[in-house]
Motif scaffolding. Structure first.
Motif, mmCIF file in Angstrom:
data_model
loop_
_atom_site.group_PDB
_atom_site.id
_atom_site.type_symbol
_atom_site.label_atom_id
_atom_site.label_comp_id
_atom_site.label_asym_id
_atom_site.label_seq_id
_atom_site.Cartn_x
_atom_site.Cartn_y
_atom_site.Cartn_z
ATOM 1 N N LEU A 1 20.699 22.316 4.123
ATOM 2 C CA LEU A 1 21.856 23.145 3.817
ATOM 3 C C LEU A 1 21.524 24.615 4.024
ATOM 4 C CD1 LEU A 1 24.428 21.865 2.810
ATOM 5 C CD2 LEU A 1 23.860 22.622 0.507
ATOM 6 N N ASP A 2 20.322 24.985 3.531
ATOM 7 C CA ASP A 2 19.946 26.395 3.613
ATOM 8 C C ASP A 2 19.496 26.784 5.014
ATOM 9 O OD1 ASP A 2 20.670 26.996 1.089
ATOM 10 O OD2 ASP A 2 18.709 26.542 0.201
ATOM 11 N N ALA A 3 19.088 25.785 5.791
ATOM 12 C CA ALA A 3 18.632 26.106 7.146
ATOM 13 C C ALA A 3 19.809 26.255 8.096
ATOM 14 C CB ALA A 3 17.705 25.017 7.659
ATOM 15 N N ALA A 4 20.976 25.783 7.668
ATOM 16 C CA ALA A 4 22.141 25.841 8.555
ATOM 17 C C ALA A 4 22.476 27.296 8.868
ATOM 18 C CB ALA A 4 23.333 25.165 7.889
ATOM 19 N N PRO A 5 22.918 27.560 10.098
ATOM 20 C CA PRO A 5 23.217 28.939 10.477
ATOM 21 C C PRO A 5 24.568 29.401 9.921
ATOM 22 C CG PRO A 5 23.648 27.475 12.309
ATOM 23 C CD PRO A 5 23.092 26.623 11.216
ATOM 24 N N MET B 1 14.860 12.877 -5.687
ATOM 25 C CA MET B 1 14.484 14.272 -5.743
ATOM 26 C C MET B 1 14.154 14.787 -4.342
ATOM 27 S SD MET B 1 12.226 15.280 -8.965
ATOM 28 C CE MET B 1 10.761 15.714 -8.071
ATOM 29 N N GLN B 2 13.438 13.902 -3.629
ATOM 30 C CA GLN B 2 13.066 14.299 -2.270
ATOM 31 C C GLN B 2 14.288 14.486 -1.396
ATOM 32 O OE1 GLN B 2 10.341 11.357 -1.086
ATOM 33 N NE2 GLN B 2 8.526 12.616 -1.489
ATOM 34 N N SER B 3 15.211 13.529 -1.483
ATOM 35 C CA SER B 3 16.371 13.648 -0.611
ATOM 36 C C SER B 3 17.233 14.826 -1.059
ATOM 37 C CB SER B 3 17.170 12.349 -0.539
ATOM 38 O OG SER B 3 17.660 12.039 -1.793
ATOM 39 N N GLU B 4 17.250 15.061 -2.361
ATOM 40 C CA GLU B 4 17.983 16.215 -2.874
ATOM 41 C C GLU B 4 17.366 17.508 -2.305
ATOM 42 O OE1 GLU B 4 20.474 16.321 -5.309
ATOM 43 O OE2 GLU B 4 20.537 18.526 -5.298
ATOM 44 N N ARG B 5 16.019 17.529 -2.299
ATOM 45 C CA ARG B 5 15.342 18.721 -1.807
ATOM 46 C C ARG B 5 15.589 18.884 -0.304
ATOM 47 N NH1 ARG B 5 9.639 18.142 -2.651
ATOM 48 N NH2 ARG B 5 9.512 17.918 -0.389
ATOM 49 N N ARG B 6 15.492 17.738 0.420
ATOM 50 C CA ARG B 6 15.724 17.728 1.861
ATOM 51 C C ARG B 6 17.139 18.247 2.160
ATOM 52 N NH1 ARG B 6 14.045 18.977 5.505
ATOM 53 N NH2 ARG B 6 14.740 18.004 7.394
ATOM 54 N N PHE B 7 18.062 17.758 1.358
ATOM 55 C CA PHE B 7 19.462 18.127 1.535
ATOM 56 C C PHE B 7 19.628 19.640 1.374
ATOM 57 C CE2 PHE B 7 23.655 18.644 -0.619
ATOM 58 C CZ PHE B 7 24.434 18.395 0.486
ATOM 59 N N ARG B 8 18.993 20.157 0.307
ATOM 60 C CA ARG B 8 19.070 21.608 0.054
ATOM 61 C C ARG B 8 18.467 22.393 1.215
ATOM 62 N NH1 ARG B 8 22.052 23.558 -3.626
ATOM 63 N NH2 ARG B 8 22.264 25.160 -2.038
ATOM 64 N N GLU B 9 17.290 21.893 1.677
ATOM 65 C CA GLU B 9 16.615 22.578 2.774
ATOM 66 C C GLU B 9 17.516 22.632 4.002
ATOM 67 O OE1 GLU B 9 12.006 21.435 1.713
ATOM 68 O OE2 GLU B 9 13.010 20.498 3.431
ATOM 69 N N LEU C 1 27.074 25.372 -2.564
ATOM 70 C CA LEU C 1 27.064 26.400 -1.517
ATOM 71 C C LEU C 1 25.642 26.606 -1.044
ATOM 72 C CD1 LEU C 1 26.387 29.717 -2.790
ATOM 73 C CD2 LEU C 1 27.959 28.579 -4.338
ATOM 74 N N ASN C 2 25.491 27.073 0.155
ATOM 75 C CA ASN C 2 24.133 27.300 0.660
ATOM 76 C C ASN C 2 23.814 28.789 0.674
ATOM 77 O OD1 ASN C 2 25.656 28.122 2.792
ATOM 78 N ND2 ASN C 2 24.503 27.010 4.351
ATOM 79 N N ARG C 3 22.601 29.094 1.120
ATOM 80 C CA ARG C 3 22.132 30.476 1.038
ATOM 81 C C ARG C 3 22.942 31.409 1.942
ATOM 82 N NH1 ARG C 3 16.137 29.950 1.504
ATOM 83 N NH2 ARG C 3 16.271 28.717 -0.382
ATOM 84 N N VAL C 4 23.308 30.848 3.142
ATOM 85 C CA VAL C 4 24.071 31.704 4.073
ATOM 86 C C VAL C 4 25.382 32.155 3.429
ATOM 87 C CG1 VAL C 4 25.135 31.818 6.360
ATOM 88 C CG2 VAL C 4 23.055 30.522 6.050
ATOM 89 N N THR C 5 25.958 31.298 2.597
ATOM 90 C CA THR C 5 27.204 31.666 1.931
ATOM 91 C C THR C 5 26.984 32.912 1.071
ATOM 92 O OG1 THR C 5 27.679 29.320 1.802
ATOM 93 C CG2 THR C 5 29.095 30.761 0.526
#
Ligand code: ADP
Length: 519
Positions: A139-143, A129-137, A158-162
């Motif tokens: 992903l979403d932090a990517a510019p 769960m942690q790594s999943e959350r880290r992964f999402r974070e 997909l991430n938030r920037v998408t």
């Protein structure tokens, strides 16, 4: 109720215990096998009594095993047991054998295992769960917009920037074909490229060299840069695409290009203008030189007439002149000579500058040429008392234009005479050094300030104050002198200080052929 024998009570107690209790005598034979033991292992008391017992249950085996040990039942099944051994003593303290108490801990063991497993699973789930959350974070932090597409071309991640970049909500994209993010006209080609990618899956930029475009939900388009990489996950092959919006960069590039073009245009216009002006200047310069050359020639002819006739007049062959008339004629003669000198200098310089000066090199005796110049200058002392010191340490011949060589020396000597007051000394030193003739003309005259040492060689330059009224020159002498020296492959320079005299030195390279010719 008859009173029971204490041994019987004891036996009943032993059998009532859930533990298996076994007594071994000193030889290792089983002397007691409780009901509990029978329950755990399946053998009856009759089967084991006075024997060494089944292999697993022999005293030696038990003594060697640890506290918790797996033993085999009569049926062949294994049973997890806890074993405790204690000495079996007589009432007098002597040893009778060993007591073994065995407990079936299979159930407890199984439970413990289960608990451990549960704890482990829970931990795994948490780290996942942690790594999943880290992964999402991450992903979403990517510019950049990051999406993952499965082999059918459906968006699976997909991430938030998408969402922001393309104007869709996550649910509107997940599971949909990636082509929604591409301008309609390019979709069929993309489907084709996508299937092709799987035959060469490797990390690379997409359509390198092409101008790629993304399509927003509202249909507007924007320039993008895309990098693709294949991922082999548990769910099968997928491709990750990193999409960067390069609108700003494109704008900046366009602006830079526009500025560049503007400057290039301006620059080439200026260059053309400069070139035209250069040509004009060159033409004007050539015309000037040609004009000067022809004018000087035209001027010299009548001037010779003036000089000739003024000389004739002063000789008084056609009748005597009174003193005033004689002075007038002298003035005419002197100034005409000066004018002629000026014209000659102008002609010389314009010839040199027009590249029309041709050196007539010949082999001659340098020492002799110097002597000739000295003789002519001595006569020009014009009543000034000057002392000449010469030291000619050159023997042999020099290869140069004899007339021009003498002209250089004469110019330097005339200046020395001109700028040295009555009673001064003038020296001429000639020597050989490093393959050059080196000739120095020194004087004890008014000297030249250091900051004018270069400019005295410029044309029309005269040192303002130092000439002290001696300004009959043209300011061309040293300019011509330098040109002549350089034309010969030599150098000229001055060392001087105001009030302490000057030393002008020039060099002429020695030709090896010359040396041979002179010897
Ligand atoms: P000019 O015809 O005036 O002598 P030159 O080119 O020969 O022209 O010399 C330029 C100027 O350099 C002179 O006007 C003078 O000021 C200075 N100069 C040249 N030679 C000497 C010297 N030996 N001593 C002092 N000043 C000199």
């Amino acid at each position: 109720m008859p009173a029971q024998h204490p041994a019987e009570v004891l036996r009943a107690l032993l059998d009532a215990s859930p533990s298996g209790i076994i007594a071994f005598d000193e030889s290792g034979r089983i002397r007691l096998w409780s009901r509990g033991a029978q329950r755990i292992f399946g053998w009856s008391e009759e089967e084991v009594l006075s024997k060494f017992g089944p292999v697993e249950l022999q005293l030696q085996t038990l003594q060697q095993a640890g506290e918790e040990v797996r033993l085999r039942r009569k049926s062949g099944e294994l049973v997890q047991t806890e074993v405790r051994l204690a000495p079996w003593q007589n009432s007098d303290g002597s040893t009778r054998g060993v007591l073994a108490i065995l407990d079936d801990i299979s159930a407890r063991h199984a439970m413990e295992q289960q608990v451990h497993e549960l704890i482990r699973q829970e931990q795994d789930a948490r780290t996942e769960m942690q790594s999943e959350r880290r992964f999402r974070e991450l992903l979403d932090a990517a510019p950049d917009a990051i999406i993952e597409v499965d082999q059918e071309g459906r968006i699976v991640l997909l991430n938030r920037v998408t969402e922001k970049l393309f104007g869709y909500r996550r649910e509107e994209l997940l599971g949909h074909p990636v082509e929604v993010l591409i301008p309609e006209a390019l979709r069929p080609a993309h489907v084709h490229h996508r299937s092709h990618y799987w035959s060469h899956p490797q990390t690379r930029t997409m359509g390198s060299g092409l101008a790629l475009e993304g399509r927003r939900r509202d249909g507007t388009r924007f320039p993008v840069e895309i990098s693709l990489s294949p991922v082999n996950s548990e769910e099968g092959f997928r491709v990750t695409a990193i999409i960067r919006d390069i609108t700003d960069r494109k704008h900046a590039e366009d602006r830079i290009r526009a500025i560049q073009e503007k400057y290039t245009r301006a620059l080439s216009a200026t260059n053309r203008e400069l070139e035209a002006r250069n040509q004009e200047v060159e033409r004007a310069n050539r015309l000037k030189s040609e004009f000067l050359a022809s004018m000087s020639h035209e001027l010299r002819t009548p001037l010779h007439t003036i000089i000739g006739f003024s000389e004739l007049l002063s000789e008084e062959l056609e009748g005597p002149l009174n003193d005033k008339q004689k002075r007038f004629v002298e003035h005419i003669h002197k100034d005409s000579l000066h004018l002629l000198e000026l014209i000659n200098d102008v002609l010389d310089l314009s010839k040199i500058e027009a590249g029309r000066l041709e050196l007539r090199r010949e082999v001659f005796d340098a020492g002799m040429a110097i002597e000739e110049v000295l003789a002519s200058i001595r006569g020009r002392g014009e009543g000034k008392v000057l002392f000449f010191e010469t030291e000619i340490a050159v023997t042999g011949a020099i290869l140069a234009d004899r007339l021009r060589f003498k002209q250089v020396l004469l110019n330097l000597l005339s200046n020395a005479v001109k700028f040295t007051p009555e009673g001064g000394r003038i020296g001429v030193h000639a020597r050989m050094r490093d393959g050059f003739f080196e000739i120095t003309v020194s004087d004890t005259g008014i000297g030249i300030p250091k900051d004018e040492h270069e400019t005295v060689f410029d044309k029309f330059y005269q040192v303002g104050n130092t000439t002290k009224g001696v300004r009959e020159g043209t300011g061309l002498g040293l300019a011509i002198t330098r040109k002549l020296v350089e034309e010969h492959g030599g150098r000229i320079w001055v060392e001087s200080e105001p009030g302490r005299g000057s030393r002008f030195t020039f060099t002429i390279p020695v030709d090896t052929k010359t040396e041979q010719a002179g010897h």
